[in-house]
Write an enzyme that holds these catalytic residues in place. Structure first.
Site, PDB file in Angstrom:
ATOM      1  N   TYR A 183      37.783  42.469  45.993  1.00  0.00           N
ATOM      2  CA  TYR A 183      38.986  42.449  45.014  1.00  0.00           C
ATOM      3  C   TYR A 183      39.153  41.332  44.102  1.00  0.00           C
ATOM      4  O   TYR A 183      39.034  40.148  44.852  1.00  0.00           O
ATOM      5  CB  TYR A 183      40.443  42.713  45.676  1.00  0.00           C
ATOM      6  CG  TYR A 183      41.624  42.756  44.888  1.00  0.00           C
ATOM      7  CD1 TYR A 183      42.599  41.711  45.121  1.00  0.00           C
ATOM      8  CD2 TYR A 183      41.932  43.678  44.123  1.00  0.00           C
ATOM      9  CE1 TYR A 183      43.753  41.632  44.369  1.00  0.00           C
ATOM     10  CE2 TYR A 183      43.298  43.714  43.288  1.00  0.00           C
ATOM     11  CZ  TYR A 183      44.130  42.670  43.619  1.00  0.00           C
ATOM     12  OH  TYR A 183      45.119  42.652  42.715  1.00  0.00           O
ATOM     13  N   ASP A 241      33.821  34.447  42.847  1.00  0.00           N
ATOM     14  CA  ASP A 241      35.639  34.697  43.170  1.00  0.00           C
ATOM     15  C   ASP A 241      35.961  33.786  44.666  1.00  0.00           C
ATOM     16  O   ASP A 241      35.696  34.406  45.412  1.00  0.00           O
ATOM     17  CB  ASP A 241      35.930  36.011  42.993  1.00  0.00           C
ATOM     18  CG  ASP A 241      37.161  36.012  43.269  1.00  0.00           C
ATOM     19  OD1 ASP A 241      37.905  37.345  43.123  1.00  0.00           O
ATOM     20  OD2 ASP A 241      38.219  35.118  43.496  1.00  0.00           O
ATOM     21  N   LYS A 253      45.391  30.402  45.268  1.00  0.00           N
ATOM     22  CA  LYS A 253      46.013  30.248  46.647  1.00  0.00           C
ATOM     23  C   LYS A 253      45.998  28.583  46.928  1.00  0.00           C
ATOM     24  O   LYS A 253      47.119  27.993  46.514  1.00  0.00           O
ATOM     25  CB  LYS A 253      45.178  30.921  47.460  1.00  0.00           C
ATOM     26  CG  LYS A 253      45.253  32.487  47.231  1.00  0.00           C
ATOM     27  CD  LYS A 253      44.531  33.267  48.138  1.00  0.00           C
ATOM     28  CE  LYS A 253      44.543  34.949  47.477  1.00  0.00           C
ATOM     29  NZ  LYS A 253      45.436  35.803  47.778  1.00  0.00           N
TER      30      LYS A 253
HETATM   31  P1  KE4 Z   1      46.474  37.105  42.203  1.00  0.00           P
HETATM   32  O1  KE4 Z   1      46.274  37.369  40.980  1.00  0.00           O
HETATM   33  O2  KE4 Z   1      46.871  37.794  43.441  1.00  0.00           O
HETATM   34  O3  KE4 Z   1      46.808  35.512  42.523  1.00  0.00           O
HETATM   35  O4  KE4 Z   1      44.843  36.883  42.698  1.00  0.00           O
HETATM   36  C1  KE4 Z   1      44.027  37.960  42.810  1.00  0.00           C
HETATM   37  C2  KE4 Z   1      42.832  37.699  43.745  1.00  0.00           C
HETATM   38  C3  KE4 Z   1      41.687  37.421  43.192  1.00  0.00           C
HETATM   39  N1  KE4 Z   1      40.555  37.367  43.944  1.00  0.00           N
HETATM   40  C4  KE4 Z   1      40.852  37.341  45.400  1.00  0.00           C
HETATM   41  C5  KE4 Z   1      39.438  37.115  46.127  1.00  0.00           C
HETATM   42  C6  KE4 Z   1      41.521  37.788  45.939  1.00  0.00           C
HETATM   43  O5  KE4 Z   1      41.963  37.872  47.201  1.00  0.00           O
HETATM   44  C7  KE4 Z   1      42.937  37.883  45.073  1.00  0.00           C
HETATM   45  C8  KE4 Z   1      44.264  38.385  45.647  1.00  0.00           C
HETATM   46  N2  KE4 Z   1      44.560  38.405  46.964  1.00  0.00           N
HETATM   47  C9  KE4 Z   1      45.243  39.287  47.598  1.00  0.00           C
HETATM   48  C10 KE4 Z   1      45.205  39.510  49.120  1.00  0.00           C
HETATM   49  N3  KE4 Z   1      43.939  39.778  49.587  1.00  0.00           N
HETATM   50  C11 KE4 Z   1      46.558  39.086  47.171  1.00  0.00           C
HETATM   51  C12 KE4 Z   1      47.822  39.704  47.974  1.00  0.00           C
HETATM   52  C13 KE4 Z   1      48.747  40.550  47.287  1.00  0.00           C
HETATM   53  O6  KE4 Z   1      48.036  41.284  46.008  1.00  0.00           O
HETATM   54  O7  KE4 Z   1      49.742  40.942  47.085  1.00  0.00           O
END
Ligand code: KE4
Length: 428
Positions: A142, A237, A265
């Site tokens: 993701y 990523d 993060k």
């Molecule tokens: P954000 O747009 O949520 O800040 O990041 C997206 C993203 C991009 N790449 C990786 C590897 C990620 O894990 C994420 C976001 N992770 C999720 C949980 N695995 C965020 C939690 C959520 O969507 O509420």
């Protein structure tokens, strides 16, 4: 009625599904969500005063634990000078330098406000500098809610993607190829067939979004060789793994240098953040130094920069990563023993301070194997652990995170609770 249940009822009147991000609704574990009012180190306190030992850690962002005094002080100090100026500040220069000095493949970096913005910008840049359209990603990875990356695998391994959600057009999905993670042969076949059309491969170098799935030996290096050989870019990523599994991220751990890296993060210490960076000749193409447009009102926000700098100062303390490795190994050992004693088919997979307990027999190397996990059993386990004051991510397909605030006693308590919870789940 508890305060949490009143809040939950009210939230559903004003927010889609009652939440600001789907996973928080706890639907995957058939439970009502928590409403958190305070974090303290490794603990969260909900609206009814219940304390939970936290393994969500804001999905990995809270590397130093909740409300770390050093982080809070730096945010407070920054806030007293103002919250946003829409102009350059010293803090963004300092955090940019820290990232560039920590990650050898990153010569220039641009801050944005989420991991999604980071990956969206990175693939736009890749398409611009290569003049190509095709993006290659892996099922189970993701990368945020970018249209081009919210794409499911096509009917065959080498068929173009199909929209992963309503609202993504088939035209967009057709420019994304989705392959099985850890499948070198499929990647070789894709490059043999489409190599000249591929702008970039984007990959989680350690998958965290199907649960923790490490790269099999040679997988990342093969992607590096295939992209280099075809003129495509390799994008790591590292939104989760960046500064999480080591000071140099997954690329440092596995010795594979991508062309572009996405961060999020940890580098924001819990405030909204994303970043993308890489080779100078590539990043120099980003506006205003180059023609590739990308912008953001709050990019490089001084409070976020302060939180990120404070967090990375704690991460680079001697022994920080070694401590997380020791705690992670202790938790992994304990969970494996609990699984053995309970006689439950389950595997524990870990990289550093991120791990997942899969309710499945065999090791998980890709999304199809992850999806074979018993999600109903995970949901029962999650509820049994919550009842014991242990808060796991509310989905089988997420990573548990340890922070610098977790201690051996927290790990031992979690292992003991898991033993009880597993026996309870087996009894059904
Ligand atoms: P954000 O747009 O949520 O800040 O990041 C997206 C993203 C991009 N790449 C990786 C590897 C990620 O894990 C994420 C976001 N992770 C999720 C949980 N695995 C965020 C939690 C959520 O969507 O509420």
């Amino acid at each position: 009625m508890t305060r949490s249940s009143i809040l939950w009822e009210t939230a559903q009147r004003y927010l889609p599904g009652g939440v600001n991000s789907p996973v928080r609704a706890f639907r995957a574990v058939a439970d009502d969500p928590l409403f958190i009012v305070r974090g303290e180190g490794a603990y969260l306190i909900d609206a009814d005063g219940q304390r939970y030992l936290d393994f969500i850690c804001s999905w990995g962002a809270l590397f130093a634990g909740h409300a770390h005094p050093h982080v809070v002080a730096r945010i407070t100090e920054a806030a007293q000078n103002g919250t946003s100026f829409g102009l350059p500040t010293p803090q963004e220069v300092e955090l940019a330098r820290t990232i560039v000095e920590a990650v050898p493949s990153v010569e220039l970096v641009r801050f944005v406000n989420s991991g999604t913005e980071a990956t969206m910008s990175a693939i736009r840049l890749a398409r611009a500098v290569t003049g190509r359209s095709l993006i290659l990603k892996f099922a189970g990875c993701y990368h945020g809610h970018v249209d081009a990356l919210l794409v499911a695998a096509g009917s065959g391994i080498l068929t173009f993607g199909i929209p992963g959600t309503p609202g993504v057009t088939s035209g967009t999905a057709r420019e994304t190829l989705v392959l099985p993670y850890n499948d070198v042969a499929a990647a070789e076949e894709a490059f043999a067939r489409y190599g000249e059309q591929i702008a970039a491969v984007i990959v989680e170098p350690v998958a965290g979004n199907m649960g923790v799935v490490p790269p099999v030996p040679g997988f990342l290096q093969r992607l590096r060789d295939l992209t280099k050989g075809s003129g495509a870019l390799l994008i790591f990523d590292e939104v989760i793994t960046g500064f999480r599994i080591g000071w140099n991220g997954a690329q440092g751990k596995y010795g594979v240098e991508p062309d572009l890296t996405c961060f999020g993060k940890v580098i924001g210490g819990g405030l909204p953040v994303g970043a993308y960076g890489g080779r100078r000749d590539l990043m120099a193409q980003v506006a205003p130094s180059g023609p590739v447009y990308q912008a953001g009102t709050l990019s490089g926000n001084p409070l976020t920069m302060a939180a990120g700098l404070a967090t990375l100062e704690l991460a680079r303390q001697p022994g920080a990563y070694e401590r997380l490795e020791e705690l992670g190994a202790r938790l992994e050992r304990g969970l494996r023993e609990a699984v053995r004693l309970a006689g439950v088919p389950a595997v524990v997979q870990r990289v550093g301070s991120m791990l997942t307990l899969f309710f499945t027999e065999a090791p998980v190397t890709n999304a199809r194997q992850a999806e074979a996990a018993d999600t109903a059993r995970f949901a029962a386990f999650h509820r049994a652990m919550r009842k014991r004051g242990i808060l796991l991510p509310p989905s089988q397909f997420e990573a548990w995170f340890l922070s610098l605030a977790h201690e051996e006693a927290d790990v031992d308590r979690t292992v003991a609770a898991a033993g009880e919870a597993l026996r309870e789940v087996v009894r059904g």
